[in-house]
Design an enzyme around this catalytic site. Structure first.
Site, short mmCIF file in Angstrom:
data_model
loop_
_atom_site.label_atom_id
_atom_site.label_comp_id
_atom_site.label_asym_id
_atom_site.label_seq_id
_atom_site.Cartn_x
_atom_site.Cartn_y
_atom_site.Cartn_z
N THR A 256 9.98 32.46 67.74
CA THR A 256 8.76 31.77 67.32
C THR A 256 7.78 32.77 66.75
O THR A 256 7.93 33.98 66.93
CB THR A 256 8.12 30.99 68.50
OG1 THR A 256 7.23 30.01 67.98
CG2 THR A 256 7.35 31.92 69.44
N CYS B 60 -1.86 30.90 69.60
CA CYS B 60 -1.03 30.22 70.59
C CYS B 60 -0.37 31.24 71.52
O CYS B 60 -0.34 32.44 71.24
CB CYS B 60 0.07 29.41 69.90
SG CYS B 60 -0.52 27.94 69.03
N HIS C 35 5.71 27.07 73.17
CA HIS C 35 4.73 27.55 72.19
C HIS C 35 3.61 26.52 72.20
O HIS C 35 3.79 25.39 71.74
CB HIS C 35 5.39 27.62 70.81
CG HIS C 35 4.49 28.10 69.71
ND1 HIS C 35 4.96 28.79 68.60
CD2 HIS C 35 3.14 28.00 69.52
CE1 HIS C 35 3.94 29.08 67.80
NE2 HIS C 35 2.83 28.59 68.34
#
Length: 206
Positions: free
Chosen positions: A45, A50, A67
């Site tokens: 990711t 985040c 996430h």
């Protein structure tokens, strides 16, 4: 499927590809998604403000990554702070719950955490990344899940590669952005989760 809320089904419809650099099958997760596996599959990711938790049961070789972002920035009331925390708890419990369904033992789980950079334009003063990082560490401490490694805060986006079978994580800090894709994606996700209904409870299979 409601994109604005974490959804257990998202674990089963990931973006799969073959990573030539690492020579492995891989799954890429986007903001609001998570993935859990019992296979030797790399999970990838890209994080700005985040955060992602790489969670693993090393005995059974079951691992997963999420996430997510807390929906309220600079919340000024007790209710808004509570709603924001509930969303974070929901995102974490989805990940843990799916691992338990696949046979993991919560007592064996260990974590590595990443993200929380101050990359969202116009929100630096609200410490968006710092709030997300603080939540994740507090949650894992409360759940008695040890954090073996972390790379949090600063001002750079990160690309995270998680290898659930070995527990290894590789992190690449993106110090030069060629476009605004990461920032735009997280900004859009941030607006969606702020407007979404507060997440409900998730029962853990202990």
């Amino acid at each position: 499927m409601d994109f604005d809320q974490p959804d257990e089904n998202r674990s089963f419809s990931p973006n799969r590809y073959y990573d030539r650099h690492f020579g492995k099958d891989a799954v890429k997760i986007m903001p609001g998604e998570y993935y859990v596996t019992t296979e030797d599959t790399m999970i990838v990711t890209v994080l700005g403000s985040c955060v992602s938790v790489c969670l693993r049961d090393p005995v059974r070789k079951i691992g997963g990554m999420n996430h997510f972002l807390l929906p309220n920035d600079g919340a000024s009331t007790i209710s808004s702070v509570s709603e924001s925390a509930r969303y974070g708890v929901f995102a974490m419990e989805l990940l843990i719950n799916q691992m338990l369904k696949l046979g993991a033992d919560k007592r064996c789980m260990e974590a590595k955490v990443f993200g929380g950079g101050n990359v969202l334009k116009g929100f630096t003063a609200l410490n968006v990344g710092e709030r997300n990082a603080e939540f994740v560490l507090d949650y894992l401490h409360t759940e008695h899940i040890p954090v073996l490694a972390s790379d949090l805060l600063e001002r750079y986006p990160r690309k995270v590669y998680f290898f659930p079978w070995t527990g290894e994580v590789k992190v690449k800090k993106i110090k030069s952005l060629h476009n605004n894709t990461i920032i735009d994606r997280e900004s859009e996700y941030r607006m969606r989760v702020r407007q979404a209904p507060t997440a409900g409870d998730v029962d853990l299979f202990l």
